[in-house]
Design an enzyme around this catalytic site. Structure first.
Site, PDB file in Angstrom:
ATOM      1  N   ARG A 195       0.865  -1.186   0.000  1.00  0.00           N
ATOM      2  CA  ARG A 195       0.000   0.000   0.000  1.00  0.00           C
ATOM      3  C   ARG A 195       0.896   1.229   0.000  1.00  0.00           C
ATOM      4  NH1 ARG A 195       2.382   1.981   3.778  1.00  0.00           N
ATOM      5  NH2 ARG A 195       0.812   3.598   3.774  1.00  0.00           N
TER       6      ARG A 195
ATOM      7  N   ASP B 163      -2.166  10.692  -2.086  1.00  0.00           N
ATOM      8  CA  ASP B 163      -2.557   9.676  -3.069  1.00  0.00           C
ATOM      9  C   ASP B 163      -2.906  10.285  -4.411  1.00  0.00           C
ATOM     10  OD1 ASP B 163      -3.131   8.378  -0.293  1.00  0.00           O
ATOM     11  OD2 ASP B 163      -2.911   6.771  -1.762  1.00  0.00           O
TER      12      ASP B 163
HETATM   13  O1  MRU Z   1      -4.561   3.103   2.123  1.00  0.00           O
HETATM   14  P1  MRU Z   1      -3.095   3.353   1.973  1.00  0.00           P
HETATM   15  O2  MRU Z   1      -2.271   2.780   3.073  1.00  0.00           O
HETATM   16  O3  MRU Z   1      -2.579   2.937   0.600  1.00  0.00           O
HETATM   17  O4  MRU Z   1      -2.949   4.938   2.077  1.00  0.00           O
HETATM   18  C1  MRU Z   1      -1.658   5.459   2.066  1.00  0.00           C
HETATM   19  C2  MRU Z   1      -1.612   6.924   2.194  1.00  0.00           C
HETATM   20  O5  MRU Z   1      -2.613   7.587   2.331  1.00  0.00           O
HETATM   21  C3  MRU Z   1      -0.266   7.561   2.029  1.00  0.00           C
HETATM   22  O6  MRU Z   1      -0.164   8.698   2.819  1.00  0.00           O
HETATM   23  C4  MRU Z   1      -0.073   7.953   0.561  1.00  0.00           C
HETATM   24  O7  MRU Z   1      -0.334   6.870  -0.292  1.00  0.00           O
HETATM   25  C5  MRU Z   1       1.295   8.464   0.297  1.00  0.00           C
HETATM   26  S1  MRU Z   1       2.505   7.182   0.366  1.00  0.00           S
HETATM   27  C6  MRU Z   1       4.010   7.847   0.002  1.00  0.00           C
END
Ligand code: MRU
Length: 349
Positions: free
Chosen positions: A46, A237
């Site tokens: 993730r 994201d």
């Molecule tokens: O649901 P996730 O764990 O994929 O969400 C991750 C995040 O929100 C992070 O802050 C984002 O992807 C940036 S990672 C460098």
């Protein structure tokens, strides 16, 4: 870095299983595209950049599978693998950015024999992995300018080495500041719904020898009131053309608290996280996840059976709450639109 989030070796993609941290450091060996797709859906891998790189290697696995099976056209089978990966998670734009590059390479090479196409796709995935490592370090060096020696920093969720090919974005800024000899203390939250701050960020920073304190999400405002917090640093994201930022649920609330306490909010993300096709953040698709992430915790029911649940994985922080956006190109401040547009037009540094 203390852990390699994704490693490609001998036609296998090895991923750290992030659902098992911090209890155990276990790996998942992906031999086929479906295993990669399920690992992304389950959050075993993730974080926006890591999802993009994992998906790129997933396309290589789809191509290797297709080259061994002769019942449909090779290129069509690989395209089906790309479609499967694109359906895993909707918010992180890095996934679609990486898949678009893999699709373009496939289209360009599709007249070649399958073995050659597999090699072209592997070279592209390797390049994305290498680029991400380099970009995170460049971004980290830019962002470190914003951190003085002795800074207390709040970060949310995990935007570290575990969320990228290596080093991280928000945590990359902190690692770079520490490498410059600055003493940084990190407060890590996101303790619900998935505990990615306490499970992943706290674990990763402890492995790297960075001082970290875990706080629950509802403690951040109180910490800002009683402690000298220099800034909030988070990843992203997807960032819209006007600088609105989608990131892990709770980021918006943290930014509101930071605004109320005069604490700057910095967003650290590679240019591949920008989506200039979206004018503002309300157009960003927000993933909703299974109710069990909210109704279950600590091995038991934490809400009554049958209760309705709202479980968005991300929220959007409006640009007026963002002090600066840090990327491999430098540091952008409001108004964000011209600076972000300029970044997407420059060639890779
Ligand atoms: O649901 P996730 O764990 O994929 O969400 C991750 C995040 O929100 C992070 O802050 C984002 O992807 C940036 S990672 C460098």
């Amino acid at each position: 870095m203390p852990v390699q989030t994704l490693v490609w070796k001998n036609d296998v993609l090895r991923l750290v299983d992030q659902t098992r941290l911090p209890a155990v450091l276990e790996y998942i060996d992906c031999h086929d595209v479906e295993t990669v797709a399920q690992a992304i859906e389950r959050l075993s891998v993730r974080g926006a950049p890591a999802i993009g790189v994992a998906a790129a290697y997933g396309v290589v696995l789809a191509a290797l599978e297709a080259s061994r099976c002769r019942d449909a056209s090779f290129a069509d089978q690989v395209r089906a693998g790309i479609d499967r990966l694109a359906a895993t998670r909707p918010t992180a734009v890095n996934l679609f950015w990486a898949l678009q590059q893999m699709r373009a390479e496939l289209d360009q090479a599709s007249a070649q024999d399958p073995a050659t196409v597999c090699q072209v796709l592997l070279d592209t995935a390797d390049r994305l992995w290498q680029d991400d490592r380099r970009i995170c370090r460049t971004l980290g060096r830019h962002g470190a300018e914003l951190l003085p020696d002795g800074a207390n920093v709040i970060t949310h969720c995990n935007a570290g080495a575990l969320a990228t090919a290596d080093y991280g974005t928000a945590l990359g800024v902190i690692y770079a500041a520490c490498e410059q000899g600055k003493r940084i203390h990190v407060y890590a939250d996101e303790t619900r719904p998935l505990l990615q701050g306490s499970r992943l960020t706290a674990w990763e920073l402890m492995q790297a020898g960075v001082e970290v304190t875990v706080i629950c999400d509802n403690m951040a405002a109180a910490v800002m009131r009683r402690t000298d917090i220099h800034c909030v640093i988070v990843g992203a994201d997807r960032i819209a053309a006007n600088g609105d930022v989608a990131n892990k649920i709770g980021t918006y609330g943290l930014a509101v608290a930071a605004d109320a306490h005069g604490v700057p909010v910095y967003v650290a993300a590679p240019v591949s996280t920008l989506d200039m096709s979206l004018a503002h953040g309300e157009q960003i698709p927000i993933e909703e996840r299974a109710p069990e992430e909210v109704t279950h915790g600590m091995g038991q029911w934490t809400a009554p059976q049958g209760v309705p649940v709202f479980n968005p994985a991300f929220d959007v922080t409006p640009n007026h709450l963002v002090t600066a956006i840090i990327s491999e190109r430098g540091i952008a401040r409001p108004p964000f639109r011209p600076a972000l547009a300029g970044w997407t037009q420059e060639s890779t540094p």
